[in-house]
Enzyme design. Structure first.
Site, PDB file in Angstrom:
ATOM      1  N   ASP A 238      -3.818  -2.302 109.998  1.00 54.30           N
ATOM      2  CA  ASP A 238      -4.255  -3.641 110.377  1.00 54.30           C
ATOM      3  C   ASP A 238      -5.772  -3.603 110.510  1.00 54.30           C
ATOM      4  O   ASP A 238      -6.344  -2.599 110.949  1.00 54.30           O
ATOM      5  CB  ASP A 238      -3.594  -4.090 111.697  1.00 54.30           C
ATOM      6  N   THR A 239      -6.398  -4.702 110.082  1.00 51.31           N
ATOM      7  CA  THR A 239      -7.864  -4.755 110.042  1.00 51.31           C
ATOM      8  C   THR A 239      -8.360  -6.050 110.661  1.00 51.31           C
ATOM      9  O   THR A 239      -7.716  -7.086 110.539  1.00 51.31           O
ATOM     10  CB  THR A 239      -8.348  -4.693 108.567  1.00 51.31           C
TER      11      THR A 239
ATOM     12  N   GLY B 131     -11.905 -11.950 101.582  1.00 51.43           N
ATOM     13  CA  GLY B 131     -12.033 -12.206 103.023  1.00 51.43           C
ATOM     14  C   GLY B 131     -13.455 -12.541 103.434  1.00 51.43           C
ATOM     15  O   GLY B 131     -14.112 -13.394 102.818  1.00 51.43           O
TER      16      GLY B 131
ATOM     17  N   ASN C 285      -2.866  -3.739  95.831  1.00 48.78           N
ATOM     18  CA  ASN C 285      -4.262  -3.269  95.708  1.00 48.78           C
ATOM     19  C   ASN C 285      -4.563  -2.158  96.704  1.00 48.78           C
ATOM     20  O   ASN C 285      -5.278  -1.203  96.403  1.00 48.78           O
ATOM     21  CB  ASN C 285      -5.250  -4.412  95.921  1.00 48.78           C
ATOM     22  N   LYS C 286      -3.995  -2.299  97.901  1.00 47.98           N
ATOM     23  CA  LYS C 286      -4.209  -1.260  98.914  1.00 47.98           C
ATOM     24  C   LYS C 286      -3.578   0.063  98.478  1.00 47.98           C
ATOM     25  O   LYS C 286      -4.118   1.137  98.707  1.00 47.98           O
ATOM     26  CB  LYS C 286      -3.622  -1.695 100.260  1.00 47.98           C
TER      27      LYS C 286
ATOM     28  N   HIS D  83     -14.650   0.323 106.437  1.00 51.49           N
ATOM     29  CA  HIS D  83     -13.641   0.569 107.472  1.00 51.49           C
ATOM     30  C   HIS D  83     -12.372   1.191 106.884  1.00 51.49           C
ATOM     31  O   HIS D  83     -11.898   2.210 107.327  1.00 51.49           O
ATOM     32  CB  HIS D  83     -13.328  -0.769 108.159  1.00 51.49           C
ATOM     33  N   ARG D  84     -11.815   0.546 105.818  1.00 50.39           N
ATOM     34  CA  ARG D  84     -10.568   1.050 105.241  1.00 50.39           C
ATOM     35  C   ARG D  84     -10.801   2.392 104.541  1.00 50.39           C
ATOM     36  O   ARG D  84      -9.968   3.282 104.595  1.00 50.39           O
ATOM     37  CB  ARG D  84     -10.001   0.031 104.249  1.00 50.39           C
TER      38      ARG D  84
ATOM     39  N   ASN E 163       0.825  -5.216  99.761  1.00 51.49           N
ATOM     40  CA  ASN E 163      -0.407  -5.421  98.991  1.00 51.49           C
ATOM     41  C   ASN E 163      -0.614  -4.275  97.984  1.00 51.49           C
ATOM     42  O   ASN E 163      -1.032  -3.183  98.361  1.00 51.49           O
ATOM     43  CB  ASN E 163      -1.582  -5.503  99.986  1.00 51.49           C
TER      44      ASN E 163
ATOM     45  N   ASP F 204     -16.123 -10.706 103.184  1.00 48.58           N
ATOM     46  CA  ASP F 204     -17.146  -9.904 102.492  1.00 48.58           C
ATOM     47  C   ASP F 204     -18.472 -10.646 102.274  1.00 48.58           C
ATOM     48  O   ASP F 204     -19.535 -10.050 102.456  1.00 48.58           O
ATOM     49  CB  ASP F 204     -16.612  -9.398 101.138  1.00 48.58           C
TER      50      ASP F 204
HETATM   51  P1  IMP Z   1      -5.457  -6.852 106.753  1.00 52.84           P
HETATM   52  O1  IMP Z   1      -4.978  -6.363 108.068  1.00 52.84           O
HETATM   53  O2  IMP Z   1      -5.971  -5.754 105.865  1.00 52.84           O
HETATM   54  O3  IMP Z   1      -4.483  -7.734 106.056  1.00 52.84           O
HETATM   55  O4  IMP Z   1      -6.745  -7.746 107.056  1.00 52.84           O
HETATM   56  C1  IMP Z   1      -6.680  -8.913 107.867  1.00 52.84           C
HETATM   57  C2  IMP Z   1      -7.803  -9.866 107.481  1.00 52.84           C
HETATM   58  O5  IMP Z   1      -9.068  -9.238 107.743  1.00 52.84           O
HETATM   59  C3  IMP Z   1      -7.839 -10.227 105.999  1.00 52.84           C
HETATM   60  O6  IMP Z   1      -7.029 -11.332 105.719  1.00 52.84           O
HETATM   61  C4  IMP Z   1      -9.295 -10.556 105.797  1.00 52.84           C
HETATM   62  O7  IMP Z   1      -9.569 -11.866 106.216  1.00 52.84           O
HETATM   63  C5  IMP Z   1      -9.993  -9.591 106.742  1.00 52.84           C
HETATM   64  N1  IMP Z   1     -10.400  -8.363 106.028  1.00 52.84           N
HETATM   65  C6  IMP Z   1      -9.764  -7.162 106.032  1.00 52.84           C
HETATM   66  N2  IMP Z   1     -10.410  -6.262 105.297  1.00 52.84           N
HETATM   67  C7  IMP Z   1     -11.499  -6.908 104.797  1.00 52.84           C
HETATM   68  C8  IMP Z   1     -12.553  -6.496 103.944  1.00 52.84           C
HETATM   69  O8  IMP Z   1     -12.643  -5.355 103.474  1.00 52.84           O
HETATM   70  N3  IMP Z   1     -13.486  -7.437 103.669  1.00 52.84           N
HETATM   71  C9  IMP Z   1     -13.436  -8.701 104.148  1.00 52.84           C
HETATM   72  N4  IMP Z   1     -12.461  -9.147 104.934  1.00 52.84           N
HETATM   73  C10 IMP Z   1     -11.498  -8.246 105.269  1.00 52.84           C
END
Ligand code: IMP
Length: 192
Positions: free
Chosen positions: A68-69, A149, A11-12, A176-177, A9, A151
């Site tokens: 991971d989020t 996502g 953007n990250k 969080h990030r 990604n 948001d």
């Molecule tokens: P990832 O691990 O960063 O790819 O996040 C996994 C999923 O969590 C994403 O596909 C989104 O659905 C959700 N997500 C992660 N970060 C955010 C955010 O900052 N806002 C909204 N949804 C998020």
């Protein structure tokens, strides 16, 4: 110092580069020619972050980190959590995921939720986990067009707007990030 961010990604990477000291040269998987997705087969955020970081460390021997989020909703026992990206199914999108959350939250008064990011960092072969959490609540309907996502349905504590109604700069400061990134920067600065 050379550090690989195990992500596809861009953007990250842009977001992170803004906060990293210039002594740290970050490269991502596209730059390194790793085009295949690393399967996220674990059932925790920690497990998946470690899996991705370890996979790239084993292949390259280079210092690396992976993220991971998940959105964790109290009344849904932490769901969608590690399944946030594919909550409504593998071929579904963010709108479908939001619809599923709102349906599951119909009539539920406890709206408490949090976004949680885990970074798994492997430096000189040693694993370190870092975490960023933002607490808030699930709105009754989507609000705003910014972000991605979940948001539009997440309102951080202390705010009246959703994450999709505040600017990206403001979101990055409290998210969080953003918090996990600040911890990563502090950790790396302490080592140099
Ligand atoms: P990832 O691990 O960063 O790819 O996040 C996994 C999923 O969590 C994403 O596909 C989104 O659905 C959700 N997500 C992660 N970060 C955010 C955010 O900052 N806002 C909204 N949804 C998020």
């Amino acid at each position: 110092m050379k550090l690989i961010f195990a992500t596809h990604n861009p953007n990250k990477v842009i977001e992170l580069n803004k906060q990293l000291p210039s002594s740290i040269a970050l490269s991502d998987l596209l730059e390194l020619g790793f085009n295949e997705e690393i399967p996220e087969t674990e059932n925790t955020l920690e497990g998946n972050a470690i899996l991705k970081a370890t996979y790239i460390y084993d292949k390259t021997g280079n210092d690396v980190f992976a993220d991971d989020t998940g959105l964790e909703i109290e009344a849904l026992n932490g769901e969608p959590g590690v399944f946030s990206a594919r909550y409504a199914g593998n071929n579904k999108n963010a709108t479908d995921n939001i619809k599923k959350v709102l349906k599951n939250m119909e009539g539920v008064t406890n709206r408490k939720a949090q976004f949680r990011t885990v970074f798994a960092l492997i430096i000189a072969g040693k694993l370190q986990l870092l975490e960023g959490v933002i607490k808030g609540s699930i709105l009754k309907q989507p609000q705003g067009d910014n972000g991605f996502g979940y948001d539009p349905i997440f309102c951080p504590n202390g705010y009246t707007q959703s994450f999709a109604e505040i600017s990206l700069d403001e979101k990055s400061k409290i998210s969080h990030r953003g918090i996990a990134t600040q911890k990563l920067v502090a950790f790396l600065k302490n080592r140099t």
